[in-house]
Design an enzyme around this catalytic site. Structure first.
Site, PDB file in Angstrom:
ATOM      1  N   PHE A  93     -10.435  12.346   3.589  1.00  0.00           N
ATOM      2  CA  PHE A  93      -9.005  12.590   3.837  1.00  0.00           C
ATOM      3  C   PHE A  93      -8.657  12.595   5.340  1.00  0.00           C
ATOM      4  O   PHE A  93      -7.969  11.706   5.853  1.00  0.00           O
ATOM      5  CB  PHE A  93      -8.618  13.914   3.163  1.00  0.00           C
TER       6      PHE A  93
ATOM      7  N   THR B 282     -12.947  24.415  10.712  1.00  0.00           N
ATOM      8  CA  THR B 282     -11.832  24.979   9.935  1.00  0.00           C
ATOM      9  C   THR B 282     -11.533  26.409  10.359  1.00  0.00           C
ATOM     10  O   THR B 282     -12.428  27.126  10.831  1.00  0.00           O
ATOM     11  CB  THR B 282     -12.218  24.943   8.435  1.00  0.00           C
TER      12      THR B 282
ATOM     13  N   THR C 280     -21.038  27.713   5.489  1.00  0.00           N
ATOM     14  CA  THR C 280     -21.804  26.575   6.035  1.00  0.00           C
ATOM     15  C   THR C 280     -21.052  25.933   7.198  1.00  0.00           C
ATOM     16  O   THR C 280     -21.661  25.433   8.141  1.00  0.00           O
ATOM     17  CB  THR C 280     -22.113  25.515   4.959  1.00  0.00           C
ATOM     18  N   LYS C 281     -19.715  25.954   7.160  1.00  0.00           N
ATOM     19  CA  LYS C 281     -18.953  25.446   8.314  1.00  0.00           C
ATOM     20  C   LYS C 281     -19.178  26.379   9.520  1.00  0.00           C
ATOM     21  O   LYS C 281     -19.348  25.918  10.635  1.00  0.00           O
ATOM     22  CB  LYS C 281     -17.459  25.351   7.993  1.00  0.00           C
TER      23      LYS C 281
ATOM     24  N   ARG D 137      -3.121  17.881  -6.056  1.00  0.00           N
ATOM     25  CA  ARG D 137      -3.328  18.197  -7.481  1.00  0.00           C
ATOM     26  C   ARG D 137      -1.995  18.456  -8.172  1.00  0.00           C
ATOM     27  O   ARG D 137      -1.744  17.964  -9.277  1.00  0.00           O
ATOM     28  CB  ARG D 137      -4.243  19.422  -7.637  1.00  0.00           C
ATOM     29  N   GLN D 138      -1.139  19.221  -7.500  1.00  0.00           N
ATOM     30  CA  GLN D 138       0.132  19.577  -8.153  1.00  0.00           C
ATOM     31  C   GLN D 138       1.068  18.362  -8.225  1.00  0.00           C
ATOM     32  O   GLN D 138       1.721  18.131  -9.241  1.00  0.00           O
ATOM     33  CB  GLN D 138       0.808  20.740  -7.414  1.00  0.00           C
TER      34      GLN D 138
ATOM     35  N   TYR E 224      -3.169  29.446  -8.788  1.00  0.00           N
ATOM     36  CA  TYR E 224      -4.208  30.470  -8.942  1.00  0.00           C
ATOM     37  C   TYR E 224      -3.568  31.855  -8.784  1.00  0.00           C
ATOM     38  O   TYR E 224      -2.857  32.110  -7.793  1.00  0.00           O
ATOM     39  CB  TYR E 224      -5.284  30.322  -7.866  1.00  0.00           C
TER      40      TYR E 224
ATOM     41  N   ARG F 197      -9.165  32.154  -8.034  1.00  0.00           N
ATOM     42  CA  ARG F 197     -10.450  31.758  -7.434  1.00  0.00           C
ATOM     43  C   ARG F 197     -11.228  33.033  -7.079  1.00  0.00           C
ATOM     44  O   ARG F 197     -10.641  33.988  -6.551  1.00  0.00           O
ATOM     45  CB  ARG F 197     -10.142  30.939  -6.181  1.00  0.00           C
TER      46      ARG F 197
ATOM     47  N   GLY G 186     -13.162  35.565  -4.962  1.00  0.00           N
ATOM     48  CA  GLY G 186     -13.238  35.814  -3.508  1.00  0.00           C
ATOM     49  C   GLY G 186     -12.140  35.126  -2.717  1.00  0.00           C
ATOM     50  O   GLY G 186     -12.272  34.907  -1.510  1.00  0.00           O
TER      51      GLY G 186
HETATM   52  P1  NAD Z   1     -13.012  15.231   2.433  1.00  0.00           P
HETATM   53  O1  NAD Z   1     -13.811  15.957   1.419  1.00  0.00           O
HETATM   54  O2  NAD Z   1     -11.748  14.565   2.042  1.00  0.00           O
HETATM   55  O3  NAD Z   1     -13.926  14.089   3.093  1.00  0.00           O
HETATM   56  C1  NAD Z   1     -15.271  14.310   3.477  1.00  0.00           C
HETATM   57  C2  NAD Z   1     -15.900  12.954   3.767  1.00  0.00           C
HETATM   58  O4  NAD Z   1     -17.265  13.173   4.194  1.00  0.00           O
HETATM   59  C3  NAD Z   1     -15.966  12.020   2.544  1.00  0.00           C
HETATM   60  O5  NAD Z   1     -15.594  10.714   2.905  1.00  0.00           O
HETATM   61  C4  NAD Z   1     -17.439  12.075   2.135  1.00  0.00           C
HETATM   62  O6  NAD Z   1     -17.891  10.887   1.497  1.00  0.00           O
HETATM   63  C5  NAD Z   1     -18.117  12.287   3.487  1.00  0.00           C
HETATM   64  N1  NAD Z   1     -19.440  12.907   3.357  1.00  0.00           N
HETATM   65  C6  NAD Z   1     -19.776  13.986   2.591  1.00  0.00           C
HETATM   66  N2  NAD Z   1     -21.097  14.244   2.723  1.00  0.00           N
HETATM   67  C7  NAD Z   1     -21.585  13.327   3.594  1.00  0.00           C
HETATM   68  C8  NAD Z   1     -22.876  13.076   4.138  1.00  0.00           C
HETATM   69  N3  NAD Z   1     -23.943  13.843   3.803  1.00  0.00           N
HETATM   70  N4  NAD Z   1     -23.027  12.064   5.009  1.00  0.00           N
HETATM   71  C9  NAD Z   1     -21.968  11.283   5.352  1.00  0.00           C
HETATM   72  N5  NAD Z   1     -20.735  11.448   4.854  1.00  0.00           N
HETATM   73  C10 NAD Z   1     -20.539  12.475   3.995  1.00  0.00           C
HETATM   74  O7  NAD Z   1     -12.790  16.241   3.640  1.00  0.00           O
HETATM   75  P2  NAD Z   1     -11.550  16.476   4.603  1.00  0.00           P
HETATM   76  O8  NAD Z   1     -10.600  17.380   3.948  1.00  0.00           O
HETATM   77  O9  NAD Z   1     -11.120  15.166   5.136  1.00  0.00           O
HETATM   78  O10 NAD Z   1     -12.269  17.308   5.761  1.00  0.00           O
HETATM   79  C11 NAD Z   1     -12.879  16.639   6.869  1.00  0.00           C
HETATM   80  C12 NAD Z   1     -13.364  17.664   7.875  1.00  0.00           C
HETATM   81  O11 NAD Z   1     -12.268  18.458   8.314  1.00  0.00           O
HETATM   82  C13 NAD Z   1     -14.385  18.634   7.313  1.00  0.00           C
HETATM   83  O12 NAD Z   1     -15.363  18.879   8.308  1.00  0.00           O
HETATM   84  C14 NAD Z   1     -13.588  19.901   7.012  1.00  0.00           C
HETATM   85  O13 NAD Z   1     -14.391  21.045   7.097  1.00  0.00           O
HETATM   86  C15 NAD Z   1     -12.565  19.837   8.129  1.00  0.00           C
HETATM   87  N6  NAD Z   1     -11.301  20.538   7.853  1.00  0.00           N
HETATM   88  C16 NAD Z   1     -10.581  20.251   6.732  1.00  0.00           C
HETATM   89  C17 NAD Z   1      -9.340  20.862   6.519  1.00  0.00           C
HETATM   90  C18 NAD Z   1      -8.486  20.539   5.311  1.00  0.00           C
HETATM   91  O14 NAD Z   1      -7.407  21.112   5.159  1.00  0.00           O
HETATM   92  N7  NAD Z   1      -8.871  19.615   4.436  1.00  0.00           N
HETATM   93  C19 NAD Z   1      -8.869  21.786   7.446  1.00  0.00           C
HETATM   94  C20 NAD Z   1      -9.638  22.070   8.575  1.00  0.00           C
HETATM   95  C21 NAD Z   1     -10.841  21.429   8.774  1.00  0.00           C
HETATM   96  O1  TDX Z   2      -4.953  24.075  -8.361  1.00  0.00           O
HETATM   97  C1  TDX Z   2      -4.949  24.851  -7.396  1.00  0.00           C
HETATM   98  N1  TDX Z   2      -4.116  25.930  -7.425  1.00  0.00           N
HETATM   99  C2  TDX Z   2      -4.031  26.827  -6.394  1.00  0.00           C
HETATM  100  O2  TDX Z   2      -3.254  27.786  -6.466  1.00  0.00           O
HETATM  101  C3  TDX Z   2      -5.779  24.641  -6.225  1.00  0.00           C
HETATM  102  C4  TDX Z   2      -6.724  23.459  -6.169  1.00  0.00           C
HETATM  103  C5  TDX Z   2      -5.677  25.548  -5.187  1.00  0.00           C
HETATM  104  N2  TDX Z   2      -4.840  26.612  -5.267  1.00  0.00           N
HETATM  105  C6  TDX Z   2      -4.733  27.523  -4.104  1.00  0.00           C
HETATM  106  C7  TDX Z   2      -6.025  28.006  -3.497  1.00  0.00           C
HETATM  107  C8  TDX Z   2      -5.654  28.163  -2.030  1.00  0.00           C
HETATM  108  O3  TDX Z   2      -5.049  29.431  -1.818  1.00  0.00           O
HETATM  109  O4  TDX Z   2      -4.079  26.758  -3.076  1.00  0.00           O
HETATM  110  C9  TDX Z   2      -4.617  27.091  -1.780  1.00  0.00           C
HETATM  111  C10 TDX Z   2      -5.163  25.829  -1.134  1.00  0.00           C
HETATM  112  O5  TDX Z   2      -6.322  25.456  -1.874  1.00  0.00           O
HETATM  113  P1  TDX Z   2      -7.260  24.241  -1.426  1.00  0.00           P
HETATM  114  O6  TDX Z   2      -6.448  23.001  -1.338  1.00  0.00           O
HETATM  115  O7  TDX Z   2      -8.475  24.244  -2.286  1.00  0.00           O
HETATM  116  O8  TDX Z   2      -7.591  24.614   0.098  1.00  0.00           O
HETATM  117  P2  TDX Z   2      -8.340  25.879   0.777  1.00  0.00           P
HETATM  118  O9  TDX Z   2      -9.279  26.556  -0.144  1.00  0.00           O
HETATM  119  O10 TDX Z   2      -7.281  26.688   1.455  1.00  0.00           O
HETATM  120  O11 TDX Z   2      -9.221  25.088   1.882  1.00  0.00           O
HETATM  121  C11 TDX Z   2      -8.660  23.961   2.589  1.00  0.00           C
HETATM  122  O12 TDX Z   2      -8.280  24.308   3.892  1.00  0.00           O
HETATM  123  C12 TDX Z   2      -9.284  24.567   4.826  1.00  0.00           C
HETATM  124  C13 TDX Z   2      -9.634  22.795   2.629  1.00  0.00           C
HETATM  125  O13 TDX Z   2     -10.009  22.447   1.322  1.00  0.00           O
HETATM  126  C14 TDX Z   2     -10.816  23.123   3.471  1.00  0.00           C
HETATM  127  O14 TDX Z   2     -11.696  22.015   3.561  1.00  0.00           O
HETATM  128  C15 TDX Z   2     -10.339  23.483   4.845  1.00  0.00           C
HETATM  129  O15 TDX Z   2     -11.422  23.888   5.648  1.00  0.00           O
END
Ligand code: NAD
Ligand code: TDX
Length: 332
Positions: free
Chosen positions: A12, A121, A151-152, A191-192, A205, A271, A273
């Site tokens: 993403f 994060t 782990t992060k 998802r929503q 949740y 969820r 925790g």
């Molecule tokens: P994501 O799950 O959409 O994408 C992760 C990508 O990493 C995928 O393309 C996957 O194939 C690849 N990957 C997984 N394991 C791997 C491996 N062993 N070797 C090589 N590639 C691998 O994640 P995202 O939401 O885009 O998050 C990206 C980064 O940003 C992460 O480090 C996450 O902790 C951080 N982050 C995410 C958010 C958020 O809201 N999504 C917020 C803050 C920080």
């Molecule tokens: O179906 C759902 N219903 C719901 O209420 C889902 C999937 C989530 N939730 C809630 C849980 C969280 O309070 O929505 C909030 C957001 O959930 P997620 O999208 O799973 O994100 P979160 O757990 O907050 O973590 C995200 O932000 C920080 C990213 O997935 C992480 O990778 C990032 O580090």
């Protein structure tokens, strides 16, 4: 021209970053991605082949990683296992990719003296109380709650130790919750939206009182590029755009924008925790580097994101059934 190695660039935020770099700079990008369930090559398919190379591989594979790092000017490390619900169900891949993968990359970066930026994060700081007016800063203590966030946190601490012990030329950023195009349908907002597009009710949740601090993925990308170019080596920067919303409000907004009643959702079991509230104070990033978000209006960004999912069903549909089957097993 700068040669950037972007790990996790088919995910993403990584794919949004690659799009951003190609639009805003003349850098060349090599993406290293394992293409787990979360990686999708279609997220990169519209980019010019002359500027973006793709390498299929594991960031914990020292052979591949060393070869790629040796020919890079800078590494931006996005690759990770990222979904909290998955980490509660099966933590092992989180240890492998987030901890061993980061260690593998750090060793290669150390060997070749390459500039490194670590993507992390706000979840490493744990959570805040709902009635607490405080926000996370770079000085907040680490206190992660889930297997994912621990782990992060571990990976951040490895980077800090490698900077101090080996003089690694590195920076770290900790960002709040991202939204925008190319986000996997397991995550809250997509998802929503895709539930509604499929005629299914959104799933909240618990009572939906938990608060997340939303930022558009493009604003995350502009901040990372700014830190990579102008950030002080050895420093950590928090990235956020003052986008606090509780989950119930977000679901209601999605339903309203999509033309349905605001209460047409289901409450499902919470969820385990579940972190209550995340909130970022991005003063350091704003004051030191002059960074400003370009998408501060969450409702507008959400409406554009809804349109993107409406227009890109072929991108998300292949993952939807398996994702919902996983949630059905959890009763969520
Ligand atoms: P994501 O799950 O959409 O994408 C992760 C990508 O990493 C995928 O393309 C996957 O194939 C690849 N990957 C997984 N394991 C791997 C491996 N062993 N070797 C090589 N590639 C691998 O994640 P995202 O939401 O885009 O998050 C990206 C980064 O940003 C992460 O480090 C996450 O902790 C951080 N982050 C995410 C958010 C958020 O809201 N999504 C917020 C803050 C920080
Ligand atoms: O179906 C759902 N219903 C719901 O209420 C889902 C999937 C989530 N939730 C809630 C849980 C969280 O309070 O929505 C909030 C957001 O959930 P997620 O999208 O799973 O994100 P979160 O757990 O907050 O973590 C995200 O932000 C920080 C990213 O997935 C992480 O990778 C990032 O580090």
């Amino acid at each position: 021209m700068t040669q950037l190695l972007v790990t996790g660039g088919a995910g993403f935020i990584g794919s949004n970053f690659v799009h951003y770099v190609i639009e805003q700079t003349d850098h060349h990008v090599t993406v290293l991605d394992k293409l787990t369930y979360a990686g999708n090559l279609a997220s990169l398919s519209e980019l010019p082949h002359s500027r973006v190379d793709f390498v299929h591989g594991d960031v914990a594979d020292a052979g591949i990683v060393e070869k790629l790092v040796a020919s890079a000017d800078a590494v931006v490390h996005y690759a990770a296992e990222t979904h909290n619900d998955n980490s509660l169900n099966d933590p092992q891949p989180f240890l492998h990719t987030n901890v061993v993968g980061t260690f593998t990359l750090l060793e290669a970066v150390r060997k070749y003296g390459v500039r490194y930026h670590h993507i992390s994060t706000d979840e490493v700081y744990g959570d805040l109380e709902l009635d607490d007016s405080g926000r996370f800063t770079e000085a907040s203590p680490y206190n992660p709650s889930s297997p994912y966030s621990s782990t992060k946190a571990g990976s951040d601490l490895l980077v800090r130790a490698w900077m101090r012990s080996y003089g690694l030329q590195a920076t770290i950023s900790n960002c709040s919750n991202n939204y925008g195009p190319y986000q996997h349908v397991e995550k809250f907002i997509p998802r929503q939206i895709t539930n509604v597009l499929r005629g299914t009710r959104p799933r909240l949740y618990g009572e939906g009182l938990n608060v997340r601090d939303w930022i558009h993925a493009d604003d995350h990308s502009s901040a990372v590029l700014e830190i990579l170019e102008k950030g002080r080596i050895g420093e950590t920067y928090l990235i956020g755009a003052d986008g606090e919303k509780d989950n119930k409000t977000v679901v209601e907004l999605i339903l309203t924008i999509m033309g349905l009643d605001a209460d047409a959702y289901e409450n499902v079991p919470d969820r385990t925790g579940h972190d209550l509230r995340y909130a970022i104070d991005a003063t350091k990033l704003r004051d030191e580097l002059g960074w400003r978000p370009r998408y501060p209006d969450f409702e507008q960004g959400l409406a554009a994101t809804i349109e993107w999912y409406r227009d890109h069903e072929s991108w998300w549909a292949p993952a939807k059934d398996a994702t919902e089957a996983f949630y059905a097993r959890l009763g969520q």
